[in-house]
Write an enzyme that holds these catalytic residues in place. Structure first.
Site, PDB file in Angstrom:
ATOM      1  CB  CYS A 154      -8.887 -34.266 -10.529  1.00 16.08           C
ATOM      2  SG  CYS A 154      -9.272 -33.077 -11.827  1.00 16.08           S
TER       3      CYS A 154
ATOM      4  CD  GLU B 106     -10.335 -18.262  -6.468  1.00 15.24           C
ATOM      5  OE1 GLU B 106     -10.740 -19.432  -6.283  1.00 15.24           O
ATOM      6  OE2 GLU B 106     -10.647 -17.572  -7.432  1.00 15.24           O
TER       7      GLU B 106
HETATM    8  N1  DCP Z   1     -16.847 -28.126  -8.685  1.00 15.61           N
HETATM    9  C1  DCP Z   1     -16.045 -27.938  -7.622  1.00 15.61           C
HETATM   10  C2  DCP Z   1     -15.039 -26.950  -7.636  1.00 15.61           C
HETATM   11  C3  DCP Z   1     -14.249 -26.800  -6.512  1.00 15.61           C
HETATM   12  N2  DCP Z   1     -14.444 -27.573  -5.424  1.00 15.61           N
HETATM   13  C4  DCP Z   1     -13.576 -27.471  -4.242  1.00 15.61           C
HETATM   14  C5  DCP Z   1     -12.412 -28.410  -4.389  1.00 15.61           C
HETATM   15  C6  DCP Z   1     -11.294 -27.532  -4.841  1.00 15.61           C
HETATM   16  O1  DCP Z   1     -10.027 -28.062  -4.486  1.00 15.61           O
HETATM   17  C7  DCP Z   1     -11.589 -26.249  -4.127  1.00 15.61           C
HETATM   18  C8  DCP Z   1     -10.988 -25.047  -4.795  1.00 15.61           C
HETATM   19  O2  DCP Z   1     -11.516 -24.870  -6.073  1.00 15.61           O
HETATM   20  P1  DCP Z   1     -10.621 -24.400  -7.288  1.00 15.61           P
HETATM   21  O3  DCP Z   1     -11.506 -23.910  -8.353  1.00 15.61           O
HETATM   22  O4  DCP Z   1      -9.584 -23.447  -6.805  1.00 15.61           O
HETATM   23  O5  DCP Z   1      -9.935 -25.710  -7.834  1.00 15.61           O
HETATM   24  P2  DCP Z   1      -8.633 -26.447  -7.346  1.00 15.61           P
HETATM   25  O6  DCP Z   1      -7.980 -25.717  -6.258  1.00 15.61           O
HETATM   26  O7  DCP Z   1      -8.993 -27.842  -7.035  1.00 15.61           O
HETATM   27  O8  DCP Z   1      -7.741 -26.446  -8.655  1.00 15.61           O
HETATM   28  P3  DCP Z   1      -6.957 -25.223  -9.306  1.00 15.61           P
HETATM   29  O9  DCP Z   1      -5.531 -25.595  -9.245  1.00 15.61           O
HETATM   30  O10 DCP Z   1      -7.463 -25.082 -10.686  1.00 15.61           O
HETATM   31  O11 DCP Z   1      -7.260 -24.022  -8.477  1.00 15.61           O
HETATM   32  O12 DCP Z   1     -13.019 -26.172  -4.127  1.00 15.61           O
HETATM   33  C9  DCP Z   1     -15.430 -28.524  -5.439  1.00 15.61           C
HETATM   34  O13 DCP Z   1     -15.598 -29.210  -4.457  1.00 15.61           O
HETATM   35  N3  DCP Z   1     -16.222 -28.695  -6.533  1.00 15.61           N
HETATM   36 MG    MG Z   2     -10.095 -21.459  -6.030  1.00 14.82          MG
END
Ligand code: DCP
Ligand code: MG
Ligand code: MG
Length: 822
Positions: free
Chosen positions: A292, A352
DNA sequence: ATCCTCCCCTAC
DNA sequence: TAAGGTAGGGGAGGAT
């Protein structure tokens, strides 16, 4: 003490701060109630745990009540620690996968109850050696290797599977079963739509990609020249072995998906399968939010949250669909952009990674954060997505600072007071601290790293164990000794499906498992690995869980069980895996409709099966430099490395295409003329051309594998002193699984010749402890089986004789081993 | 003491 | 509707 009941929370609407009432799982709650409800009448069965298999008298329910009232434990499924299986008769297939020495007739329980004391169970064994009327089974069958495919045994399954296969193709899916794993297209459909499957696959893909780039790299980074010219020159003061950068895309899926929905930028947005809200009062969706936007997070939304829960916090939430292919492309840009400058990279996931910037800044003499600024700009230019970067002296510091930097920021801890920086961090933000650990820490009144720093280490270790307790305290101070791992080696491969699992019939389960094992086999082959340890993982509807889950087709509250088997030889063969897995499944005896999740995992992976020797050789050469910065490898041994990787990749690293992957083979090709490579005798199997093996029917393949378990002389002649070493390698008793191999030889009534030779050889190499164990082992298992055991009793006598003969020669005395059979 | 099996936990 | 996978670290408890 350290283990807590698992947090399991079906509806998931429990909110994050109030670490739910679900400290005690529902299951355990129920257990407690039952325990107190039925007052204990005696302790006859104290320490006894039973599992009831099949129809019995007294009935399973009755036996359960008796156990509860008289101090025993009743297991609903057979577990490793289940002491006894209660059964009156068992179908052959079940017997073959059970240890029969603990299968006891139900009368044991009822008679014990009558006498008001625990009777000797051995009088009630369902299968005894004298008990010839019973189907012959037990030790042999049990230990006969599970992967082995014998026509007579397998036909029932394969026939029925084939029949069912055809049937399902023709007929429609049973009532109410569309969208469940009964549908023959389910697995493919599910994997295509599973975000978790996608990120897991991408994650291991990038680990492979980095390995691949490192192996094919010549140690020269032309792009560093640009850094030298564009960025301000500055001298580094070296005070650490690593400068760690952690880089992570900001709300990755959202950022990428937003490119196709630009009008939603700046709004609270979530990526999910659910289309969001249709009606004003529709807060019911249990679809998960993959990612999100930060606008949504401001309202308290989190990745992984259910849409319904999210809508309650943020009714104006917009949802956008997945775009898996675009995630992959974007991730490649991220990785390849960084790989231009350094390959000292530890891949974490598709969005990452960590990198050690020390060699880079030392060579270029630039400021770390200047590089980071430029890098982030380049990534944004190429992807249209922002990322954040943290920098520190270790991976923990880098990780923590990334959080600080997010979104679209960068932050360096270099030269800062780290312990001070950590103080205000919430324990939940420490990597490795999840819901459970966080809860336990709050029970200790710990919420911040400051408090954690000051807690006596002993208290922590008491709660979390020696190791993790110490890690926690170190982390709270910003200390982390773990170095980055650039070249990661896969230790297991698995296929797991815990969604849409709704079966009625055993055959439906079998058919699905067939697909799962085929998928597993496919994945093993893709990475050219074979495995020796096969594990079946099941999720079973918890006793208190309703049949319908809150989440559509979800698993709900479950009990997790697993069972593993050691295979005689490593395999990637779908049929072999399937056969074994079906036996594992049968051993659990779970009614199909109670299954909520199924997974098959292969571990104890062997080395690459193709070009095995060559790769091993490569590893030997590269071993010392394994995890060294790429440049140092070159400096240490320029000639060798050039030889290994003549294929130069200059400039922009290519995408991970099929062509690129196969180019990896050139590494092996380089060795194709070297013939004197030393191959461990164990691996002789690998000398058979895999292509040839693949053409043969599976039964034959396994026979061949069986053969090769006892390899002949290795073709290539190694140097003299290695010969004896190698021969010892071949001695079955020097294999770690010698018990298993030996049992298998006996069960299959193979020649005793090798056992005899190898046993004698043990004496010659003066491994007296082992020969003692071996002889006792042989004696015990031969004593246990009957039937063919007459022959084996004679064999034992011969083996013993030959061992004693060697003993006489070498030590001039006899070994005290079990007496000969008469 | 060290290994193995069956878990649990965490992360993305 | 919804697509709750997958890998690694590690602990408890039993076997060797
Ligand atoms: N419970 C989760 C956690 C992550 N992801 C997927 C969607 C994320 O976009 C991606 C990368 O995870 P991140 O933890 O890096 O989270 P985001 O990139 O979405 O947000 P942030 O800005 O905190 O890194 O992995 C997912 O499908 N379900
Ligand atoms: Mg990540
Ligand atoms: Mg991210």
């Amino acid at each position: 003490m350290k283990r807590r009941p698992p947090l399991d929370d079906d509806n998931g609407f429990a909110q994050h701060g109030g670490y739910m009432s679900a400290k005690i799982t529902k299951l355990e709650e129920q257990f407690n109630t039952i325990q107190s409800a039925c007052r204990q009448k005696s302790k006859i069965f104290e320490g006894i745990s039973i599992f009831v298999n099949g129809f019995t008298n007294p009935s399973g329910e009755e036996l359960k009540r008796i156990m509860m009232e008289h101090g025993g434990t009743f297991h609903h499924y057979q577990r490793s620690h289940t002491k006894f299986v209660i059964a009156s008769n068992l179908p052959d297939v079940k017997v073959r996968t059970n240890i029969t020495r603990n299968i006891v007739k139900p009368e044991w329980i009822s008679d014990s109850l009558k006498e008001n004391k625990l009777l000797d169970y051995s009088k009630y064994l369902l299968y005894t050696n004298k008990n010839r009327a019973q189907p012959q089974i037990s030790f042999k069958a049990l230990n006969k290797n599970e992967y082995e495919v014998k026509k007579e045994e397998v036909d029932p399954f394969s026939l029925s599977l084939q029949a069912l296969n055809d049937k399902i193709k023709d007929e429609s899916i049973p009532e109410g079963k569309t969208g469940t794993a009964v549908d023959p297209n389910f697995l493919e459909e599910f994997l295509n739509n599973s975000r978790l499957h996608h990120i897991a696959t991408l994650g291991s893909g990038f680990k492979f990609h980095i390995n691949d780039l490192r192996k094919n790299h010549d140690g020269i980074f032309p792009e560093r020249e640009i850094l030298k010219s564009k960025l301000k020159q500055s001298e580094m003061k070296v005070e650490s072995s690593e400068i760690v950068m952690h880089i992570d895309m900001d709300c990755f899926f959202v950022s990428v998906s937003l490119k196709k929905h630009p009008h939603l930028k700046g709004l609270p947005v979530a990526v999910t399968h659910s289309k969001g809200r249709n009606e004003s009062e529709d807060f019911t969706s249990y679809s998960e939010i993959a990612s999100c936007s930060y606008e949504a997070r401001a309202k308290g939304l989190k990745n992984g949250m259910f849409v319904g829960a999210a809508l309650k916090l943020c009714p104006e939430l917009k949802t956008i669909p997945y775009d898996f292919d675009e995630y992959r492309k974007t991730a490649f840009i991220l990785y390849d952009t960084i790989a231009k400058y350094t390959l000292d990279i530890e891949a974490v996931s598709c969005d990452e990674l960590y990198a050690d910037l020390m060699p880079l800044v030392e060579e270029c003499k630039i400021e770390v954060m200047d590089f980071v600024t430029m890098l982030r700009q380049e990534i944004f230019d190429k992807t249209g997505c922002t990322c954040s970067v943290g920098v520190g002296y270790n991976r923990l510091q880098a990780r923590m600072t990334t959080k600080e930097a997010k979104p679209n920021g960068q932050f360096s801890l270099l030269g800062m007071n780290v312990e001070e920086f950590m103080k205000d961090k919430k324990i939940r933000d420490l990597p490795g601290v999840g819901p459970n650990t966080a809860y336990q820490l709050t029970q200790l009144k710990i919420e911040t790293c400051d408090q954690l720093q000051n807690l006596p280490l002993q208290t922590l270790q008491q709660t979390f164990g020696k190791k993790f307790g110490e890690t926690l305290q170190m982390m709270s101070k910003g200390i982390d000794d773990k170095k980055l791992v650039f070249e990661q080696v896969r230790k297991s491969v698995s296929v797991e499906v815990n969604y849409g699992i709704r079966f009625n019939e055993d055959q439906e389960v079998h058919l699905f498992l067939k697909q799962v094992t085929e998928e597993l086999s496919k994945r093993l082959k893709e990475i050219s690995k074979k495995g020796k340890l096969l594990t079946l993982k099941l999720m079973i509807r918890a006793k208190d869980a309703s049949k319908e889950t809150a989440k559509f087709m979800g698993h709900g509250h479950v009990e997790r069980i697993s069972k593993s088997v050691q295979l005689l030889a490593a395999t990637d063969d779908a049929i072999a895996i399937q056969t074994t897995v079906l036996k594992l499944l049968a051993a659990f005896n779970i009614p199909p409709y109670e299954l909520r999740g199924i997974g098959v995992q292969m571990s104890k992976l062997d080395e690459e099966k193709k070009d095995n020797k060559l790769l091993e050789m490569f590893k030997k050469v590269a071993e010392k430099q394994q995890n060294a910065p790429i440049q140092e490898r070159i400096e240490a041994s320029p000639v060798k490395i050039r030889k290994i990787s003549p294929v130069k990749k200059r400039g922009r690293p290519s995408k991970l295409s099929n062509a690129d992957r196969s180019s990896n083979i050139s590494v092996a090709d380089m060795f194709s003329t070297k013939k004197n490579s030393r191959v461990s005798a164990k691996k002789t199997i690998e000398m058979i051309d895999p292509e040839v093996l693949a053409e043969l029917p599976p039964e034959i393949v396994n026979e061949i594998l069986e053969e090769y378990q006892m390899p002949e002389e290795v073709e290539e002649i190694p140097e003299i002193e290695e010969i004896s070493e190698e021969k010892n390698d071949e001695n079955i008793f020097l294999q770690s699984n010698w018990r298993q191999v030996t049992k298998s030889l006996i069960d299959n009534n193979e020649s005793a010749e090798q056992i005899k030779n190898d046993a004698a050889s043990l004496v010659r190499i003066k491994n007296i402890d082992l020969i003692y164990l071996v002889m006792r082992f042989l004696h015990r298992i031969i004593e246990e089986c009957d039937d063919e055991s007459l022959a084996w009793r004679e064999n034992y006598n011969e083996i013993a004789e030959s061992v004693q003969e060697e003993m006489q020669k070498i030590y001039k005395k006899k070994l005290s081993i079990p007496k000969k059979f008469i």
